[in-house]
Design an enzyme around this catalytic site. Structure first.
Site, PDB file in Angstrom:
ATOM      1  N   ASP A 130      -6.158  -6.552   5.136  1.00  0.00           N
ATOM      2  CA  ASP A 130      -5.711  -5.161   5.000  1.00  0.00           C
ATOM      3  C   ASP A 130      -5.795  -4.431   6.340  1.00  0.00           C
ATOM      4  O   ASP A 130      -6.876  -4.288   6.907  1.00  0.00           O
ATOM      5  CB  ASP A 130      -6.614  -4.450   3.969  1.00  0.00           C
ATOM      6  CG  ASP A 130      -6.122  -3.047   3.648  1.00  0.00           C
ATOM      7  OD1 ASP A 130      -5.007  -2.684   4.052  1.00  0.00           O
ATOM      8  OD2 ASP A 130      -6.883  -2.307   2.979  1.00  0.00           O
ATOM      9  N   MET A 172     -10.827  -6.249   6.465  1.00  0.00           N
ATOM     10  CA  MET A 172     -10.117  -5.111   7.066  1.00  0.00           C
ATOM     11  C   MET A 172      -9.882  -5.379   8.544  1.00  0.00           C
ATOM     12  O   MET A 172     -10.816  -5.644   9.298  1.00  0.00           O
ATOM     13  CB  MET A 172     -10.928  -3.832   6.893  1.00  0.00           C
ATOM     14  CG  MET A 172     -11.015  -3.430   5.445  1.00  0.00           C
ATOM     15  SD  MET A 172     -10.558  -1.717   5.121  1.00  0.00           S
ATOM     16  CE  MET A 172      -8.970  -1.513   5.854  1.00  0.00           C
ATOM     17  N   HIS A 201      -8.474  -0.303  -3.928  1.00  0.00           N
ATOM     18  CA  HIS A 201      -9.340  -0.494  -2.754  1.00  0.00           C
ATOM     19  C   HIS A 201     -10.142   0.791  -2.607  1.00  0.00           C
ATOM     20  O   HIS A 201      -9.622   1.804  -2.143  1.00  0.00           O
ATOM     21  CB  HIS A 201      -8.448  -0.761  -1.517  1.00  0.00           C
ATOM     22  CG  HIS A 201      -9.218  -0.877  -0.232  1.00  0.00           C
ATOM     23  ND1 HIS A 201      -8.608  -0.812   1.001  1.00  0.00           N
ATOM     24  CD2 HIS A 201     -10.540  -1.056   0.014  1.00  0.00           C
ATOM     25  CE1 HIS A 201      -9.529  -0.937   1.953  1.00  0.00           C
ATOM     26  NE2 HIS A 201     -10.701  -1.081   1.383  1.00  0.00           N
ATOM     27  N   MET A 238      -9.795   7.144  -1.245  1.00  0.00           N
ATOM     28  CA  MET A 238     -10.705   7.616  -0.190  1.00  0.00           C
ATOM     29  C   MET A 238     -11.367   8.914  -0.636  1.00  0.00           C
ATOM     30  O   MET A 238     -10.723   9.747  -1.268  1.00  0.00           O
ATOM     31  CB  MET A 238      -9.920   7.868   1.095  1.00  0.00           C
ATOM     32  CG  MET A 238      -9.088   6.673   1.539  1.00  0.00           C
ATOM     33  SD  MET A 238      -8.376   6.953   3.138  1.00  0.00           S
ATOM     34  CE  MET A 238      -7.259   5.545   3.253  1.00  0.00           C
ATOM     35  N   MET A 291     -12.486   3.066  -0.987  1.00  0.00           N
ATOM     36  CA  MET A 291     -13.211   3.432   0.234  1.00  0.00           C
ATOM     37  C   MET A 291     -14.000   4.697  -0.091  1.00  0.00           C
ATOM     38  O   MET A 291     -13.715   5.786   0.388  1.00  0.00           O
ATOM     39  CB  MET A 291     -12.214   3.655   1.372  1.00  0.00           C
ATOM     40  CG  MET A 291     -11.620   2.355   1.904  1.00  0.00           C
ATOM     41  SD  MET A 291     -10.086   2.610   2.792  1.00  0.00           S
ATOM     42  CE  MET A 291      -8.928   2.616   1.427  1.00  0.00           C
ATOM     43  N   ASP A 294      -5.155   2.807  -2.161  1.00  0.00           N
ATOM     44  CA  ASP A 294      -6.237   3.177  -1.245  1.00  0.00           C
ATOM     45  C   ASP A 294      -6.889   4.471  -1.705  1.00  0.00           C
ATOM     46  O   ASP A 294      -6.340   5.551  -1.555  1.00  0.00           O
ATOM     47  CB  ASP A 294      -5.680   3.342   0.171  1.00  0.00           C
ATOM     48  CG  ASP A 294      -5.309   2.014   0.785  1.00  0.00           C
ATOM     49  OD1 ASP A 294      -6.180   1.117   0.805  1.00  0.00           O
ATOM     50  OD2 ASP A 294      -4.148   1.844   1.197  1.00  0.00           O
ATOM     51  N   SER A 351       0.858  -1.191   0.000  1.00  0.00           N
ATOM     52  CA  SER A 351       0.000   0.000   0.000  1.00  0.00           C
ATOM     53  C   SER A 351       0.892   1.239   0.000  1.00  0.00           C
ATOM     54  O   SER A 351       1.820   1.342   0.798  1.00  0.00           O
ATOM     55  CB  SER A 351      -0.881   0.001   1.251  1.00  0.00           C
ATOM     56  OG  SER A 351      -1.333   1.324   1.490  1.00  0.00           O
ATOM     57  N   PHE A 399      -6.981   5.224   7.531  1.00  0.00           N
ATOM     58  CA  PHE A 399      -5.610   5.654   7.827  1.00  0.00           C
ATOM     59  C   PHE A 399      -4.678   4.458   7.918  1.00  0.00           C
ATOM     60  O   PHE A 399      -5.089   3.378   8.343  1.00  0.00           O
ATOM     61  CB  PHE A 399      -5.566   6.426   9.158  1.00  0.00           C
ATOM     62  CG  PHE A 399      -6.445   7.643   9.139  1.00  0.00           C
ATOM     63  CD1 PHE A 399      -5.978   8.852   8.635  1.00  0.00           C
ATOM     64  CD2 PHE A 399      -7.750   7.571   9.584  1.00  0.00           C
ATOM     65  CE1 PHE A 399      -6.804   9.959   8.573  1.00  0.00           C
ATOM     66  CE2 PHE A 399      -8.588   8.676   9.539  1.00  0.00           C
ATOM     67  CZ  PHE A 399      -8.112   9.878   9.034  1.00  0.00           C
ATOM     68  N   GLY A 400      -3.421   4.690   7.543  1.00  0.00           N
ATOM     69  CA  GLY A 400      -2.398   3.670   7.727  1.00  0.00           C
ATOM     70  C   GLY A 400      -1.874   3.742   9.162  1.00  0.00           C
ATOM     71  O   GLY A 400      -2.220   4.647   9.930  1.00  0.00           O
ATOM     72  N   HIS A 451      -1.142  -1.871  -3.873  1.00  0.00           N
ATOM     73  CA  HIS A 451      -2.483  -1.703  -3.305  1.00  0.00           C
ATOM     74  C   HIS A 451      -2.757  -0.201  -3.220  1.00  0.00           C
ATOM     75  O   HIS A 451      -2.001   0.552  -2.593  1.00  0.00           O
ATOM     76  CB  HIS A 451      -2.495  -2.352  -1.918  1.00  0.00           C
ATOM     77  CG  HIS A 451      -3.771  -2.210  -1.152  1.00  0.00           C
ATOM     78  ND1 HIS A 451      -4.734  -3.192  -1.091  1.00  0.00           N
ATOM     79  CD2 HIS A 451      -4.239  -1.195  -0.386  1.00  0.00           C
ATOM     80  CE1 HIS A 451      -5.732  -2.800  -0.313  1.00  0.00           C
ATOM     81  NE2 HIS A 451      -5.464  -1.584   0.129  1.00  0.00           N
TER      82      HIS A 451
HETATM   83  C1  DX5 Z   1      -6.497   1.695   5.479  1.00  0.00           C
HETATM   84  C2  DX5 Z   1      -6.021   1.148   4.172  1.00  0.00           C
HETATM   85  C3  DX5 Z   1      -4.857   0.233   4.254  1.00  0.00           C
HETATM   86  C4  DX5 Z   1      -3.630   0.868   4.793  1.00  0.00           C
HETATM   87  C5  DX5 Z   1      -2.773  -0.203   5.360  1.00  0.00           C
HETATM   88  O1  DX5 Z   1      -7.710   2.369   5.275  1.00  0.00           O
HETATM   89  O2  DX5 Z   1      -7.042   0.451   3.521  1.00  0.00           O
HETATM   90  O3  DX5 Z   1      -4.580  -0.315   2.984  1.00  0.00           O
HETATM   91  O4  DX5 Z   1      -2.866   1.526   3.872  1.00  0.00           O
HETATM   92  O5  DX5 Z   1      -1.745   0.422   6.017  1.00  0.00           O
HETATM   93  P1  DX5 Z   1      -1.066  -0.239   7.295  1.00  0.00           P
HETATM   94  O6  DX5 Z   1      -0.291  -1.406   6.795  1.00  0.00           O
HETATM   95  O7  DX5 Z   1      -0.228   0.832   7.838  1.00  0.00           O
HETATM   96  O8  DX5 Z   1      -2.171  -0.625   8.233  1.00  0.00           O
HETATM   97 ZN    ZN Z   2      -6.480  -0.644   1.702  1.00  0.00          ZN
END
Ligand code: DX5
Ligand code: ZN
Length: 309
Positions: A195, A156, A85, A56, A87, A54, A27, A162-163, A52
């Site tokens: 994820d 999930m 992905h 949003m 969101m 993300d 990601s 957020f990461g 991957h």
């Molecule tokens: C969160 C994302 C994830 C995120 C994963 O909403 O969907 O893909 O980037 O990041 P980590 O590995 O830091 O949880």
């Molecule tokens: Zn993701």
């Protein structure tokens, strides 16, 4: 070539990696968003299996990232498959743009309030893999009505948005293996993705639950971290977890290849791990007693291992 026998080339590291089971999707959420082209090239060079992405919309989740135009631009920068992905609250409105951008798979959320089926059908009609993802609190049964249209179930293990959040082990235990059953109708090519919060501490459990694709973000973008080594480590730990289960709970990695040098509660183990890694020596943490011990991760002891070499 005249007069010499053509010698068989040694397998490239990339080919050796493919012998394992688990795949790592990198990601780029926590990469330098000012230089995403570099980020995807770097992930590819360091041995990622997928990218991957993300997406949003600031509505379905309280955060904004990028959209199909960015993905289209990134498509030219890497040969790796692109997993989108989404969101976003209205994937149906934008799905053609994401398909046109060159996504190899598109995963949308089951909690959205618009019809899901037409979007899944559009993804499949374009010859791409269609996926449904679900928030940690959404039961897997929410996916049932769509199972025949699913190539991917994305579990999930953090709240989307957020990461860098903490992995929810209970959610993984409740859903990941069960997600495989949900895809049982598809004899070939079905994938369970996990994820959120996947890193060297959690990869073994994710692998043991038979996940196919581990999405890894923040753990790879730590300044100074060797990304390639981390990807290989996470993949190896996931495969080890899988073997562990196949092996009736006995450790499959011959423990003569690693040395257990301490067993500590997790917070102390992490502090010591950071100290040792500062001098460039990788340290592995495994739950002491294997995966069967019922204690929560915070209270149980963790074995600290060093490569024997
Ligand atoms: C969160 C994302 C994830 C995120 C994963 O909403 O969907 O893909 O980037 O990041 P980590 O590995 O830091 O949880
Ligand atoms: Zn993701």
């Amino acid at each position: 070539m005249t007069g010499t026998r053509r010698r068989k080339k040694p397998p490239s590291p990339a080919k050796e990696i493919q012998l394992g089971r688990a795949r790592v999707a990198v990601s780029i959420l926590d990469a330098d968003l000012g230089n995403l082209a570099y980020a995807v090239r770097r992930a590819e060079k360091e041995g990622a299996d997928r990218i991957h992405l993300d997406v949003m919309d600031g509505h379905f989740v309280p955060n904004l990232t990028f959209g199909p135009r960015t993905i289209k631009a990134l498509r030219k920068r890497t040969k790796l498959p692109l997993d989108a992905h989404l969101m976003i609250a209205e994937p149906g409105r934008y799905i053609d743009q994401f398909l046109d951008a060159g996504c190899d798979s598109v995963t949308i959320h089951v909690e959205i309030e618009e019809p899901i089926e037409p979007t899944l059908r559009a993804i499949r009609a374009a010859g791409r893999a269609a996926g449904l993802s679900l928030r940690p609190m959404t039961p897997l049964s929410a996916l049932e009505p769509y199972r025949a249209l699913l190539d991917i179930v994305m579990v999930m293990t953090v709240e989307p948005g957020f990461g860098g959040q903490e992995f929810m082990a209970d959610v993984a235990r409740a859903k990941v293996l069960a997600a495989r059953d949900l895809l049982a109708h598809k004899l070939h090519g079905a994938e369970v993705h996990v994820d959120g919060g996947v890193n060297r501490e959690t990869a073994e459990l994710v692998g043991a639950l038979a996940a196919d694709v581990l999405v890894v973000g923040s753990a790879l973008w730590i300044p100074g971290r060797n990304m390639g080594r981390e990807i290989r480590l996470i993949r190896a730990l996931a495969d080890e977890g899988y073997q562990y289960v196949l092996n009736d709970g006995r450790p499959p990695i011959p423990r003569d290849r690693v040395i257990t040098f301490a067993t500590l509660p997790r917070h102390l183990a992490r502090t010591l791990q950071a100290e040792i890694e500062k001098v460039g020596i990788p340290v592995l943490l495994f739950r002491a007693g294997g995966l069967d011990v019922e204690e929560p991760d915070e209270t149980r002891d963790w074995d600290m291992l060093l490569p024997a070499s």
